[in-house]
Motif scaffolding. Structure first.
Motif, PDB file in Angstrom:
ATOM      1  N   TRP A 124       0.855  -1.193   0.000  1.00 57.10           N
ATOM      2  CA  TRP A 124       0.000   0.000   0.000  1.00 57.10           C
ATOM      3  C   TRP A 124       0.892   1.245   0.000  1.00 57.10           C
ATOM      4  CZ3 TRP A 124      -1.832   2.786   4.808  1.00 57.10           C
ATOM      5  CH2 TRP A 124      -2.750   3.792   4.476  1.00 57.10           C
ATOM      6  N   ASP A 202      -1.681  -5.099   9.527  1.00 52.68           N
ATOM      7  CA  ASP A 202      -2.729  -4.191   9.049  1.00 52.68           C
ATOM      8  C   ASP A 202      -3.905  -5.041   8.557  1.00 52.68           C
ATOM      9  OD1 ASP A 202      -4.364  -2.481   7.607  1.00 52.68           O
ATOM     10  OD2 ASP A 202      -2.714  -1.366   6.699  1.00 52.68           O
ATOM     11  N   TYR A 205      -8.878  -4.696   5.950  1.00 53.99           N
ATOM     12  CA  TYR A 205      -9.808  -5.339   4.993  1.00 53.99           C
ATOM     13  C   TYR A 205     -10.303  -6.692   5.495  1.00 53.99           C
ATOM     14  CZ  TYR A 205      -8.289  -1.690   1.812  1.00 53.99           C
ATOM     15  OH  TYR A 205      -8.034  -0.463   1.244  1.00 53.99           O
ATOM     16  N   SER A 237     -13.251   2.125   8.701  1.00 51.01           N
ATOM     17  CA  SER A 237     -13.375   2.766   7.387  1.00 51.01           C
ATOM     18  C   SER A 237     -13.901   1.819   6.315  1.00 51.01           C
ATOM     19  CB  SER A 237     -12.012   3.287   6.923  1.00 51.01           C
ATOM     20  OG  SER A 237     -11.565   4.325   7.748  1.00 51.01           O
ATOM     21  N   ARG A 246     -13.154   8.845   9.929  1.00 52.87           N
ATOM     22  CA  ARG A 246     -11.777   8.808  10.430  1.00 52.87           C
ATOM     23  C   ARG A 246     -11.667   8.154  11.803  1.00 52.87           C
ATOM     24  NH1 ARG A 246      -9.950   7.667   7.266  1.00 52.87           N
ATOM     25  NH2 ARG A 246      -7.821   8.193   7.770  1.00 52.87           N
ATOM     26  N   TYR A 324      -9.547  -4.456  -4.678  1.00 51.11           N
ATOM     27  CA  TYR A 324      -8.657  -4.013  -5.749  1.00 51.11           C
ATOM     28  C   TYR A 324      -8.132  -5.220  -6.505  1.00 51.11           C
ATOM     29  CZ  TYR A 324      -8.302  -0.359  -2.163  1.00 51.11           C
ATOM     30  OH  TYR A 324      -8.570   0.581  -1.194  1.00 51.11           O
TER      31      TYR A 324
HETATM   32  C1  LIG Z   1      -3.956  -1.301   3.572  1.00 49.59           C
HETATM   33  C2  LIG Z   1      -4.563  -0.067   4.145  1.00 49.59           C
HETATM   34  N1  LIG Z   1      -4.313   0.242   5.425  1.00 49.59           N
HETATM   35  C3  LIG Z   1      -4.827   1.344   5.995  1.00 49.59           C
HETATM   36  C4  LIG Z   1      -5.633   2.201   5.273  1.00 49.59           C
HETATM   37  C5  LIG Z   1      -6.134   3.438   5.956  1.00 49.59           C
HETATM   38  O1  LIG Z   1      -7.458   3.375   6.365  1.00 49.59           O
HETATM   39  P1  LIG Z   1      -8.148   4.601   7.094  1.00 49.59           P
HETATM   40  O2  LIG Z   1      -9.104   5.195   6.123  1.00 49.59           O
HETATM   41  O3  LIG Z   1      -8.863   4.003   8.278  1.00 49.59           O
HETATM   42  O4  LIG Z   1      -7.107   5.556   7.510  1.00 49.59           O
HETATM   43  C6  LIG Z   1      -5.918   1.929   3.934  1.00 49.59           C
HETATM   44  C7  LIG Z   1      -6.731   2.862   3.133  1.00 49.59           C
HETATM   45  O5  LIG Z   1      -6.707   2.874   1.926  1.00 49.59           O
HETATM   46  C8  LIG Z   1      -5.376   0.751   3.355  1.00 49.59           C
HETATM   47  O6  LIG Z   1      -5.618   0.433   2.085  1.00 49.59           O
END
Ligand SMILES: Cc1ncc(COP(=O)(O)O)c(C=O)c1O
Length: 400
Positions: A124, A202, A205, A237, A246, A324
């Motif tokens: 990312w 992380d 998703y 989110s 947020r 994606y």
């Molecule tokens: C892999 C990944 N981690 C974290 C985030 C951030 O999410 P947030 O909108 O909660 O800041 C995203 C957002 O695109 C993401 O794709």
């Protein structure tokens, strides 16, 4: 005024910039089809919106504890127990302004200058920038399309040096939709143990996994050692279609969470009080909208993959989660189109925009210059139209 070196080196987020560009062109009247969305296109579910309205009406509009309200942190602990089999206490949870902010807090808290973070690629876009902002150095571990873009423990181990501090695991991943299974995670966790590294997991998703037999596994849930070296990053989110609210959070060992909380108390005081009430409602409320969204994304995934498979010149690994698909456009690179040299996927993206009004994200910022990322957080109709335009572009400009 002179901007310091640290800030001058930060690149703008290419995904956000492209999304903004697509909106701008559309507002100017162009018939744009955008595959750039980094957020679900559904409304935030009603019971969550209602909770925010009540928070406002009840005057819940003041500062909260800097790491988040007690009720929200308790709800996060209950979620981690129920969904991930993890036992955390509220003191180990830090609620922040989105998962991105949680990642920033985490890296700022654990990295010393020059520390390296092993980052499986494609990654990312923000990982590298956030790590650099925090004084660290991202170390990409390049994976292959043929291996489903999975980084195995051997690849990760080869990237480790005396300066390595942490490994990032992003499952399901952005941009390739990779989901790591328990066995794969256990091998990576063993490497983390062997070299005494932190695991930044992380899991934003987590709720968007498509295929039967696949489940989300949190690396922290593997064993006590993994738990004690993990910082879980998650948020509302993506799962609850709440990107604008947020709210993200981190779950971490007690001392790390306390340090992250101290940092946040001076940087932002606390996450938005109303959004915290909404996030609480999301976590404790009806899970049906989340499942509805997952099914919609699964169906869209199938539609876009079918179209990609039917299009000559491009290929992609079928994403197992997130929203994606990372598309190989290597065969479209080389030569020129309308007098413009096509040297990489960014040039392919530029030609697609100028000829077909289709906006895609070039892969370079994810670590792969000959790929593009297509988001399927748009309707099936838009996916169909957009893929028709891509097919048309390829049939007019190439001879496969
Ligand atoms: C892999 C990944 N981690 C974290 C985030 C951030 O999410 P947030 O909108 O909660 O800041 C995203 C957002 O695109 C993401 O794709």
């Amino acid at each position: 005024m002179r901007i310091n070196e640290r800030a001058a080196n930060i690149k703008a987020s290419s995904t956000l910039a492209l999304t903004a560009k697509a909106k701008e062109l559309r507002a100017a009247g162009a018939d744009i089809l955008s595959f750039t969305a980094g957020e679900p296109d559904f409304d935030t579910p009603k019971h969550i919106r209602d909770a925010a309205k009540s928070a406002l009406d009840e005057g819940f509009t003041k500062y909260t504890p800097s790491s988040g309200t007690a009720e929200l942190r308790e709800a996060i602990c209950a979620k981690l127990k129920k969904d991930n089999g993890l036992s955390y206490e509220p003191a180990q949870i830090v609620v922040s302004n989105g998962a991105k902010h949680s990642l920033f807090n985490a890296f700022y808290t654990i990295l010393d200058d020059g520390d390296e973070v092993v980052t499986p690629a494609p990654y990312w876009v923000s990982y590298a920038e956030i790590i650099t902002m925090c004084g660290g150095a991202p170390v990409p571990v390049y994976t292959n399309e043929a291996d489903g873009f999975k980084a195995d423990a051997g690849l990760i181990e080869r990237a480790i040096t005396a300066k390595t501090k942490a490994i990032i695991i992003n499952s399901p991943s952005n941009p390739a939709g990779v989901v790591y299974n328990r066995g794969e995670l256990a091998e990576i966790a063993e490497i983390a143990k062997k070299y005494d590294l932190a695991i930044i997991s992380d899991e934003v998703y987590e709720k968007l996994i498509f295929d039967d037999g696949l489940e989300h596994v949190s690396a922290a849930s593997l064993n006590d050692d993994a738990l004690n070296r993990s910082i879980i990053i998650n948020g509302v989110s993506k799962s609850y279609s709440m990107t604008g609210w947020r709210i993200g959070y981190a779950a971490a060992p007690r001392d790390v969470a306390a340090a992250m909380g101290n940092l946040q108390s001076h940087a932002t005081s606390n996450p938005n009080s109303i959004a915290q009430k909404a996030a609480f409602a999301a976590l404790v409320g009806d899970g049906a909208p989340v499942e509805d969204m997952r099914l919609a994304f699964k169906s869209r995934r199938d539609v876009i993959m079918k179209a990609i498979d039917e299009t000559p010149g491009i290929s992609a690994v079928c994403p197992q989660g997130a929203f994606y698909v990372f598309v190989n456009v290597e065969k479209l690179v080389g030569g020129d189109i309308d007098g413009m040299k096509i040297n990489d996927a960014a040039d392919v993206a530029a030609a697609l925009l100028s000829r077909e009004n289709v906006v895609v994200v070039p892969g370079a910022d994810f670590g792969y210059a000959n790929y593009i990322r297509l988001s399927f957080a748009i309707s099936e109709e838009e996916i169909g139209k957009g893929m028709d335009r891509i097919k048309n572009f390829i049939s007019e400009c190439y001879s496969f």
